[in-house]
Design an enzyme around this catalytic site. Sequence first.
Site, PDB file in Angstrom:
ATOM      1  N   HIS A 124      -1.074  11.082  -2.541  1.00 13.18           N
ATOM      2  CA  HIS A 124      -2.240  10.563  -1.733  1.00 13.18           C
ATOM      3  C   HIS A 124      -2.747  11.712  -1.996  1.00 13.18           C
ATOM      4  O   HIS A 124      -4.281  11.333  -2.117  1.00 13.18           O
ATOM      5  CB  HIS A 124      -2.257   9.866  -0.105  1.00 13.18           C
ATOM      6  CG  HIS A 124      -3.852   9.311   0.025  1.00 13.18           C
ATOM      7  ND1 HIS A 124      -4.324  10.080   0.547  1.00 13.18           N
ATOM      8  CD2 HIS A 124      -4.010   7.977  -0.722  1.00 13.18           C
ATOM      9  CE1 HIS A 124      -5.651   9.640   1.153  1.00 13.18           C
ATOM     10  NE2 HIS A 124      -5.195   8.359   0.119  1.00 13.18           N
ATOM     11  N   LYS A 149      -6.810   9.373  -8.309  1.00  7.59           N
ATOM     12  CA  LYS A 149      -7.972  10.075  -7.171  1.00  7.59           C
ATOM     13  C   LYS A 149      -8.157  11.393  -8.082  1.00  7.59           C
ATOM     14  O   LYS A 149      -8.756  11.980  -6.846  1.00  7.59           O
ATOM     15  CB  LYS A 149      -6.736  10.621  -6.610  1.00  7.59           C
ATOM     16  CG  LYS A 149      -5.942   9.409  -5.211  1.00  7.59           C
ATOM     17  CD  LYS A 149      -6.602   8.981  -4.140  1.00  7.59           C
ATOM     18  CE  LYS A 149      -6.348   8.448  -3.231  1.00  7.59           C
ATOM     19  NZ  LYS A 149      -7.541   7.692  -2.515  1.00  7.59           N
ATOM     20  N   ASP A 157      -1.341   6.483  -5.739  1.00  3.27           N
ATOM     21  CA  ASP A 157      -2.057   7.374  -5.756  1.00  3.27           C
ATOM     22  C   ASP A 157      -1.855   7.633  -6.751  1.00  3.27           C
ATOM     23  O   ASP A 157      -0.555   8.224  -7.096  1.00  3.27           O
ATOM     24  CB  ASP A 157      -2.729   7.734  -4.443  1.00  3.27           C
ATOM     25  CG  ASP A 157      -2.827   6.283  -3.653  1.00  3.27           C
ATOM     26  OD1 ASP A 157      -4.251   5.981  -3.466  1.00  3.27           O
ATOM     27  OD2 ASP A 157      -1.632   6.591  -2.490  1.00  3.27           O
ATOM     28  N   GLU A 173      -4.270   3.885  -8.612  1.00  3.14           N
ATOM     29  CA  GLU A 173      -5.361   4.436  -7.593  1.00  3.14           C
ATOM     30  C   GLU A 173      -5.398   6.031  -8.828  1.00  3.14           C
ATOM     31  O   GLU A 173      -4.563   7.005  -8.077  1.00  3.14           O
ATOM     32  CB  GLU A 173      -5.628   3.973  -6.676  1.00  3.14           C
ATOM     33  CG  GLU A 173      -7.312   4.920  -5.724  1.00  3.14           C
ATOM     34  CD  GLU A 173      -7.433   5.268  -4.276  1.00  3.14           C
ATOM     35  OE1 GLU A 173      -6.704   4.756  -3.578  1.00  3.14           O
ATOM     36  OE2 GLU A 173      -8.366   5.768  -3.891  1.00  3.14           O
ATOM     37  N   GLU A 212       0.693  -0.834  -4.909  1.00  2.00           N
ATOM     38  CA  GLU A 212      -0.139   0.041  -4.870  1.00  2.00           C
ATOM     39  C   GLU A 212       0.079   1.480  -4.611  1.00  2.00           C
ATOM     40  O   GLU A 212       1.215   2.036  -3.746  1.00  2.00           O
ATOM     41  CB  GLU A 212      -1.639   0.057  -4.292  1.00  2.00           C
ATOM     42  CG  GLU A 212      -3.024   1.346  -4.369  1.00  2.00           C
ATOM     43  CD  GLU A 212      -3.102   1.594  -2.978  1.00  2.00           C
ATOM     44  OE1 GLU A 212      -3.906   2.845  -2.967  1.00  2.00           O
ATOM     45  OE2 GLU A 212      -1.645   2.731  -2.425  1.00  2.00           O
ATOM     46  N   ASP A 246       0.798  -2.118   4.224  1.00  5.96           N
ATOM     47  CA  ASP A 246       1.811  -1.024   4.731  1.00  5.96           C
ATOM     48  C   ASP A 246       2.731  -2.064   5.019  1.00  5.96           C
ATOM     49  O   ASP A 246       3.753  -1.299   4.757  1.00  5.96           O
ATOM     50  CB  ASP A 246       1.276  -0.319   6.053  1.00  5.96           C
ATOM     51  CG  ASP A 246       0.145   0.884   6.026  1.00  5.96           C
ATOM     52  OD1 ASP A 246      -0.462   1.217   4.374  1.00  5.96           O
ATOM     53  OD2 ASP A 246      -0.448   1.563   6.775  1.00  5.96           O
ATOM     54  N   HIS A 263       0.757  -1.311  -0.024  1.00  8.26           N
ATOM     55  CA  HIS A 263       0.376  -0.123   0.012  1.00  8.26           C
ATOM     56  C   HIS A 263       0.542   1.361   0.018  1.00  8.26           C
ATOM     57  O   HIS A 263       1.258   2.007   0.666  1.00  8.26           O
ATOM     58  CB  HIS A 263      -0.713   0.075   1.197  1.00  8.26           C
ATOM     59  CG  HIS A 263      -2.001   0.968   1.474  1.00  8.26           C
ATOM     60  ND1 HIS A 263      -2.132   1.781   2.767  1.00  8.26           N
ATOM     61  CD2 HIS A 263      -2.651   1.414   0.550  1.00  8.26           C
ATOM     62  CE1 HIS A 263      -3.470   2.790   1.867  1.00  8.26           C
ATOM     63  NE2 HIS A 263      -3.455   2.464   0.832  1.00  8.26           N
ATOM     64  N   ARG A 264       0.794   1.970  -0.308  1.00 10.13           N
ATOM     65  CA  ARG A 264       1.433   3.511  -1.770  1.00 10.13           C
ATOM     66  C   ARG A 264       2.649   2.671  -1.261  1.00 10.13           C
ATOM     67  O   ARG A 264       3.708   3.423  -0.342  1.00 10.13           O
ATOM     68  CB  ARG A 264       1.159   4.228  -0.187  1.00 10.13           C
ATOM     69  CG  ARG A 264       0.018   4.936  -0.039  1.00 10.13           C
ATOM     70  CD  ARG A 264      -0.608   5.402   0.782  1.00 10.13           C
ATOM     71  NE  ARG A 264      -1.983   6.376   1.725  1.00 10.13           N
ATOM     72  CZ  ARG A 264      -2.445   6.463   2.102  1.00 10.13           C
ATOM     73  NH1 ARG A 264      -2.148   6.763   3.219  1.00 10.13           N
ATOM     74  NH2 ARG A 264      -4.115   6.449   2.148  1.00 10.13           N
TER      75      ARG A 264
END
Length: 227
Positions: free
Chosen positions: A50, A104, A38, A102, A36, A215, A9-10
């Site tokens: 993000h 945004k 954003d 993703e 992943e 994370d 995640h990120r």
Amino acid sequence: MRDFLVIGHRGACGYEPENTLRSFKKALELGCAWIELDVHMADNQLIVIHDEDLSRTTNGIGRVSETAFSYLQSLDAGLGERIPTLSEVLDLIEHRCNINIELKGQGTAIAVSALLQKRLSKHNQFLISSFDHTELLQMDTRYQRGAIFSQRTDSLVTNTLSLSADTLVVKHNLISSSIVDEAHNASLRVLVYTINDSKDIKDMLDLGVDGIFTDFPDRATLLKDNA
Ligand code: G3P
Ligand code: CA
């Protein structure tokens, strides 16, 4: 063993500043098969960050979409890292893992479609996801599509199918075995965010979801391999 996606995640933001090249490098080091990130549009560029506001993750101020690229490039996104562009992240990753982008903000679907078309990357899988389902519908249909939900709706599965998505992405508090069954019966993949605690990771494995955003990808990989 069934496939269970551990999605960094990120990047690996439990260890490094989120959505930075340093975080994506860490996710690669930890053996992530998926990361992943954003994206927002700013000054006609796809920027990996993000929030729409700069203040939480950088030393800058203001709204990303209203900011000049040169200013964004001058900011510290943590430990001296710059805010990367999507192209810079793709250059770093090359073929080494699959990527969930993703969307945004407005205009990201068209820009991401154009960038991926230009780069013609055949060695990565791309999953394109968004909470903004209007934006998601504008994405090139050749890529895997994930509809993200943070709120309960009458039917998460029907709504996902209506967006021509193949993946249902849900917040952890919305998941249940009946949703997993319903989604699988409709041939949808189910991914859950954000799962960091070992017990929660085990619960997701037991529920039969297809993967998690985390994370701390190393924790999930360990538990998955021992399941
Ligand atoms: O797509 C899963 C997750 O990334 C969505 O939430 O707020 O971390 O972008 P957020
Ligand atoms: Ca995200």
